[in-house]
Enzyme design. Structure first.
Site, PDB file in Angstrom:
ATOM      1  N   HIS A 283      34.291   4.086   6.496  1.00 45.55           N
ATOM      2  CA  HIS A 283      33.138   4.186   5.531  1.00 45.55           C
ATOM      3  C   HIS A 283      32.122   4.453   6.122  1.00 45.55           C
ATOM      4  O   HIS A 283      31.859   3.747   7.191  1.00 45.55           O
ATOM      5  CB  HIS A 283      33.149   3.046   4.470  1.00 45.55           C
ATOM      6  CG  HIS A 283      32.429   3.414   3.294  1.00 45.55           C
ATOM      7  ND1 HIS A 283      31.142   3.465   3.284  1.00 45.55           N
ATOM      8  CD2 HIS A 283      32.652   4.139   2.055  1.00 45.55           C
ATOM      9  CE1 HIS A 283      30.482   3.932   2.190  1.00 45.55           C
ATOM     10  NE2 HIS A 283      31.500   4.167   1.292  1.00 45.55           N
ATOM     11  N   ARG A 331      32.893   8.785   2.727  1.00 46.49           N
ATOM     12  CA  ARG A 331      34.489   8.813   3.115  1.00 46.49           C
ATOM     13  C   ARG A 331      35.203   9.765   2.474  1.00 46.49           C
ATOM     14  O   ARG A 331      34.634  10.792   1.797  1.00 46.49           O
ATOM     15  CB  ARG A 331      35.020   7.463   2.656  1.00 46.49           C
ATOM     16  CG  ARG A 331      34.558   7.104   1.054  1.00 46.49           C
ATOM     17  CD  ARG A 331      35.439   5.883   0.734  1.00 46.49           C
ATOM     18  NE  ARG A 331      34.800   5.428  -0.559  1.00 46.49           N
ATOM     19  CZ  ARG A 331      35.391   4.545  -1.160  1.00 46.49           C
ATOM     20  NH1 ARG A 331      36.516   4.077  -1.108  1.00 46.49           N
ATOM     21  NH2 ARG A 331      35.033   3.966  -2.349  1.00 46.49           N
ATOM     22  N   LYS A 334      35.238  11.952  -1.294  1.00 46.32           N
ATOM     23  CA  LYS A 334      34.309  11.333  -2.005  1.00 46.32           C
ATOM     24  C   LYS A 334      32.920  12.518  -1.835  1.00 46.32           C
ATOM     25  O   LYS A 334      33.070  13.386  -1.023  1.00 46.32           O
ATOM     26  CB  LYS A 334      33.975  10.005  -1.751  1.00 46.32           C
ATOM     27  CG  LYS A 334      35.262   9.211  -2.062  1.00 46.32           C
ATOM     28  CD  LYS A 334      35.229   8.015  -2.745  1.00 46.32           C
ATOM     29  CE  LYS A 334      34.759   8.062  -4.154  1.00 46.32           C
ATOM     30  NZ  LYS A 334      34.440   6.689  -4.647  1.00 46.32           N
ATOM     31  N   ASP A 337      26.088  11.777  -0.836  1.00 45.11           N
ATOM     32  CA  ASP A 337      25.063  10.872  -1.320  1.00 45.11           C
ATOM     33  C   ASP A 337      24.148  10.558  -0.328  1.00 45.11           C
ATOM     34  O   ASP A 337      24.221  10.440   0.911  1.00 45.11           O
ATOM     35  CB  ASP A 337      26.097   9.439  -1.550  1.00 45.11           C
ATOM     36  CG  ASP A 337      25.199   8.232  -2.008  1.00 45.11           C
ATOM     37  OD1 ASP A 337      23.815   8.294  -1.879  1.00 45.11           O
ATOM     38  OD2 ASP A 337      25.631   7.215  -2.358  1.00 45.11           O
ATOM     39  N   CYS A 339      21.992   8.339   0.576  1.00 47.60           N
ATOM     40  CA  CYS A 339      22.060   7.176   1.625  1.00 47.60           C
ATOM     41  C   CYS A 339      22.956   7.270   2.731  1.00 47.60           C
ATOM     42  O   CYS A 339      22.632   6.652   3.931  1.00 47.60           O
ATOM     43  CB  CYS A 339      22.435   5.982   0.928  1.00 47.60           C
ATOM     44  SG  CYS A 339      24.138   5.674   0.276  1.00 47.60           S
ATOM     45  N   TYR A 340      23.985   8.190   2.700  1.00 49.36           N
ATOM     46  CA  TYR A 340      24.701   8.338   4.019  1.00 49.36           C
ATOM     47  C   TYR A 340      24.215   9.272   4.902  1.00 49.36           C
ATOM     48  O   TYR A 340      24.254   9.338   5.983  1.00 49.36           O
ATOM     49  CB  TYR A 340      25.981   9.033   3.537  1.00 49.36           C
ATOM     50  CG  TYR A 340      26.803   7.947   2.801  1.00 49.36           C
ATOM     51  CD1 TYR A 340      27.153   6.869   3.075  1.00 49.36           C
ATOM     52  CD2 TYR A 340      27.390   8.387   1.483  1.00 49.36           C
ATOM     53  CE1 TYR A 340      27.647   5.900   2.264  1.00 49.36           C
ATOM     54  CE2 TYR A 340      28.012   7.866   0.506  1.00 49.36           C
ATOM     55  CZ  TYR A 340      28.170   6.497   1.043  1.00 49.36           C
ATOM     56  OH  TYR A 340      28.982   5.419   0.240  1.00 49.36           O
ATOM     57  N   ASP A 387      20.723   9.232  -4.813  1.00 44.17           N
ATOM     58  CA  ASP A 387      21.756   9.601  -4.341  1.00 44.17           C
ATOM     59  C   ASP A 387      21.987  11.075  -4.260  1.00 44.17           C
ATOM     60  O   ASP A 387      22.592  11.681  -3.467  1.00 44.17           O
ATOM     61  CB  ASP A 387      22.864   8.681  -5.164  1.00 44.17           C
ATOM     62  CG  ASP A 387      24.321   8.967  -5.140  1.00 44.17           C
ATOM     63  OD1 ASP A 387      24.747  10.269  -4.749  1.00 44.17           O
ATOM     64  OD2 ASP A 387      24.844   8.393  -5.878  1.00 44.17           O
ATOM     65  N   ASP A 394      15.991   5.115  -6.468  1.00 44.61           N
ATOM     66  CA  ASP A 394      15.923   3.723  -6.297  1.00 44.61           C
ATOM     67  C   ASP A 394      15.441   3.268  -4.997  1.00 44.61           C
ATOM     68  O   ASP A 394      15.248   4.266  -4.255  1.00 44.61           O
ATOM     69  CB  ASP A 394      17.218   3.000  -6.772  1.00 44.61           C
ATOM     70  CG  ASP A 394      18.145   3.338  -5.799  1.00 44.61           C
ATOM     71  OD1 ASP A 394      18.157   3.407  -4.493  1.00 44.61           O
ATOM     72  OD2 ASP A 394      19.248   4.015  -6.137  1.00 44.61           O
ATOM     73  N   HIS A 397      18.072   4.017  -2.125  1.00 40.61           N
ATOM     74  CA  HIS A 397      18.311   5.348  -1.740  1.00 40.61           C
ATOM     75  C   HIS A 397      16.945   5.824  -0.949  1.00 40.61           C
ATOM     76  O   HIS A 397      17.178   6.709  -0.043  1.00 40.61           O
ATOM     77  CB  HIS A 397      18.824   6.326  -2.928  1.00 40.61           C
ATOM     78  CG  HIS A 397      20.574   5.945  -3.034  1.00 40.61           C
ATOM     79  ND1 HIS A 397      20.733   4.909  -3.973  1.00 40.61           N
ATOM     80  CD2 HIS A 397      21.251   6.423  -2.593  1.00 40.61           C
ATOM     81  CE1 HIS A 397      21.903   4.864  -3.971  1.00 40.61           C
ATOM     82  NE2 HIS A 397      22.601   5.954  -3.018  1.00 40.61           N
TER      83      HIS A 397
HETATM   84  C1  FPP Z   1      31.445   2.224  -1.353  1.00 44.07           C
HETATM   85  O1  FPP Z   1      30.652   2.386  -2.676  1.00 44.07           O
HETATM   86  C2  FPP Z   1      30.534   1.432  -0.489  1.00 44.07           C
HETATM   87  C3  FPP Z   1      30.964   0.430   0.267  1.00 44.07           C
HETATM   88  C4  FPP Z   1      32.311   0.095   0.191  1.00 44.07           C
HETATM   89  C5  FPP Z   1      30.041  -0.487   1.032  1.00 44.07           C
HETATM   90  C6  FPP Z   1      29.551   0.512   1.970  1.00 44.07           C
HETATM   91  C7  FPP Z   1      28.581  -0.184   2.953  1.00 44.07           C
HETATM   92  C8  FPP Z   1      27.223  -0.125   3.268  1.00 44.07           C
HETATM   93  C9  FPP Z   1      26.507   0.849   2.679  1.00 44.07           C
HETATM   94  C10 FPP Z   1      26.529  -0.694   4.289  1.00 44.07           C
HETATM   95  C11 FPP Z   1      25.863  -1.838   4.210  1.00 44.07           C
HETATM   96  C12 FPP Z   1      25.079  -2.230   5.179  1.00 44.07           C
HETATM   97  C13 FPP Z   1      24.431  -3.664   5.413  1.00 44.07           C
HETATM   98  C14 FPP Z   1      23.608  -3.620   6.576  1.00 44.07           C
HETATM   99  C15 FPP Z   1      24.358  -4.593   4.642  1.00 44.07           C
HETATM  100  P1  FPP Z   1      31.276   3.623  -3.466  1.00 44.07           P
HETATM  101  O2  FPP Z   1      32.573   3.654  -3.775  1.00 44.07           O
HETATM  102  O3  FPP Z   1      30.482   3.341  -4.706  1.00 44.07           O
HETATM  103  O4  FPP Z   1      30.806   4.873  -2.717  1.00 44.07           O
HETATM  104  P2  FPP Z   1      31.537   6.376  -1.972  1.00 44.07           P
HETATM  105  O5  FPP Z   1      32.166   6.835  -3.206  1.00 44.07           O
HETATM  106  O6  FPP Z   1      30.176   6.943  -1.533  1.00 44.07           O
HETATM  107  O7  FPP Z   1      32.336   5.541  -0.994  1.00 44.07           O
HETATM  108 ZN    ZN Z   2      24.201   5.756  -2.191  1.00 44.15          ZN
END
Ligand code: FPP
Ligand code: ZN
Ligand code: K
Length: 476
Positions: A283, A331, A334, A337, A339-340, A387, A394, A397
């Site tokens: 991820h 990942r 998916k 977004d 934030c990535y 996002d 927010d 993001h």
């Molecule tokens: C999946 O969410 C998200 C995670 C499993 C956690 C991701 C980790 C971080 C963002 C890093 C955190 C860093 C620190 C320093 C605390 P989702 O299933 O809602 O999103 P997706 O569909 O994009 O995978």
């Molecule tokens: Zn995000």
């Protein structure tokens, strides 16, 4: 009834506008954008409309339609919830992204939005973030620091120290998510980052580093990893938050980091990315944490190839960028977004800076397309970044989409001549320059400041805090 819309097998993210809607979209585009085929000045700023209907109507250029249709030559008739949301996302993004001209970064609008938590008085809707108070200081302070640094007044800075110190878990020595809460590594990382930005040396001097160190050792696990809190879950966020905190405080010891690089290495998966813990799915969020952790543990030029399969990592990272969106997903299979833009983009920054040539000449991913995703798709008309289209902005993001914009606009380098090579110093050896205009449009109106790509702090901020503590004895 129309024949079923074909979809791509390997890249199910490409969407087909139906023939009737593409015709109407195109004709509207023509009237909005002027003479079809007219040369657009790529540097002419475009203020985007806040009316979603107009923005959708501006939808796809003929060129975009052509690209989409070509990509549809590989088909898969299976429709699932995932393929449907993917199509919808691609359609919305393609509708917003225009060729040739970038929207203006709405600096004032975003600044006003990001200053909301800086009043230190949030509306009741924020009670869900009651265990994230240090993050509510870190996200906007950092985002403002690269967007509009002067918007952070002395009044704001002077309130950070006391507000962060109110989150200190005096018994444990780390920081909690709010007043009276248990010490937690994520809260500690956010707290120290916020304190770093406050520049408040009187408060810096109040932190009991010995106690903080003892607490970090108490969440260290025999296998080399860290738990988020005493008795809590062990994951690579914890590793990153512990190491980043210890680097800022200048309390990294061989004992603290023993076995940790090996533990991070075990989190790399068969896909090439990094999961939260060994055997977990790769991820983007965890990939950044793992990679940045290695850059704190030693010289990244040596650490990265030693503990990661770089080819596999690069392959996985490059699969994170989607077309036509231009943004990154976190990942496989998916959605993109905003934030990535940082979690994945930050990995690119580090790789580019530590292993130059790895991403040479913009071949593995497109900075230009990521910048388009951020500016066209992530800016909210109410201020702040989001996002994806259809979501609200927010602070989280905003922080990471703007950090991604900084990554796009700057080229980061690891510079081993900056400091003496020893534990605790490596994450402060990064420099930056503006990216070349051959790679990405750098429009002065849209430029955000450089950052430290390991600590995710405005450039120079972490360095100053680290140097403050380095002027004392190790665990004085
Ligand atoms: C999946 O969410 C998200 C995670 C499993 C956690 C991701 C980790 C971080 C963002 C890093 C955190 C860093 C620190 C320093 C605390 P989702 O299933 O809602 O999103 P997706 O569909 O994009 O995978
Ligand atoms: Zn995000
Ligand atoms: K970069």
């Amino acid at each position: 009834m129309r024949p079923p819309v074909p979809r791509a097998v390997f890249r199910p993210r490409v969407v087909s506008p139906s023939s009737e809607s593409s015709a109407s979209i195109e004709s509207t585009t023509t009237s909005l954008e002027g003479t079809p085929g007219a040369k657009k000045n790529p540097r002419t700023p475009k203020t985007f409309s806040t009316n979603p209907n107009i923005r959708m109507a501006a939808a796809m250029t003929a060129e975009q339609n052509k690209v989409h249709n070509e990509a549809l030559s590989v088909v898969d008739s299976l429709i699932t919830e995932s393929s449907a949301t993917q199509e919808e996302t691609a359609r919305l993004c393609a509708g917003l992204i225009l060729d040739g001209q970038l929207p203006v970064l709405q600096r004032q609008l975003h600044t006003d939005f990001l200053k909301i938590p800086m009043t230190f008085q949030l509306p009741p809707t924020f009670t869900g973030l009651d265990a994230s108070k240090p993050w509510l200081m870190y996200w906007p302070l950092h985002a403002l620091g690269i967007l509009d640094p002067d918007s952070r007044t002395d009044d704001i800075f002077s309130r950070i120290g006391p507000s962060v110190m109110a989150c200190l878990d005096e018994k444990e020595g780390g920081f909690g998510g709010g007043n009276g809460q248990t010490a937690h590594l994520a809260a500690t990382y956010a707290s120290l980052n916020a304190l770093a930005m406050s520049g408040d040396k009187q408060v810096w001097a109040q932190i009991n580093r010995r106690k903080l160190y003892k607490w970090l050792m108490s969440v260290k696990r025999p296998d080399g990893g860290f738990s988020m809190h005493v008795g809590g879950e062990e994951d690579v966020r914890a590793v990153y938050c512990a190491l980043a905190s210890a680097a800022l405080m200048n309390i990294i010891t061989p004992e603290l980091v023993e076995g940790t690089a090996e533990w991070v290495s075990r989190c790399q998966t068969y896909e090439g990315g990094i999961g939260g813990a060994p055997c977990n799915e790769a991820h983007g969020g965890y990939a950044f944490c793992g990679l940045a952790a290695l850059c704190i543990l030693g010289n990244p030029v040596e650490m990265i190839p030693k503990y990661l399969d770089v080819d596999g990592f690069v392959q996985w990272l490059s699969a994170r960028q989607y077309q036509p969106e231009g943004g990154f997903s976190g990942r496989t299979n998916k959605l993109v977004d905003g934030c990535y833009s940082w979690w994945v983009g930050g990995c690119w920054s580090i790789l580019e800076g530590a292993l130059p040539g790895i991403t040479a000449k913009d071949v593995l991913w497109s900075k230009a397309d990521l910048q388009k995703y951020i500016l066209f798709c992530c800016q909210s008309s109410r201020g702040g970044l989001r996002d994806k289209p259809g979501k609200s902005s927010d602070f989280y993001h905003s922080c990471y989409a703007l950090s991604g914009l900084s990554e796009v606009q700057h080229r980061y380098s690891f510079n081993p001549k900056l400091r003496v090579a020893k534990p605790g110093e490596y994450s402060f050896m990064w420099t930056s320059e503006l990216e070349s205009p051959d790679i990405v449009i750098i429009d002065e109106q849209n430029i955000v400041g450089p950052l430290n790509p390991v600590h995710v702090l405005p450039a120079g901020v972490g360095e100053r805090m680290h140097d403050f503590y380095a002027s004392f004895e190790m665990l004085e």
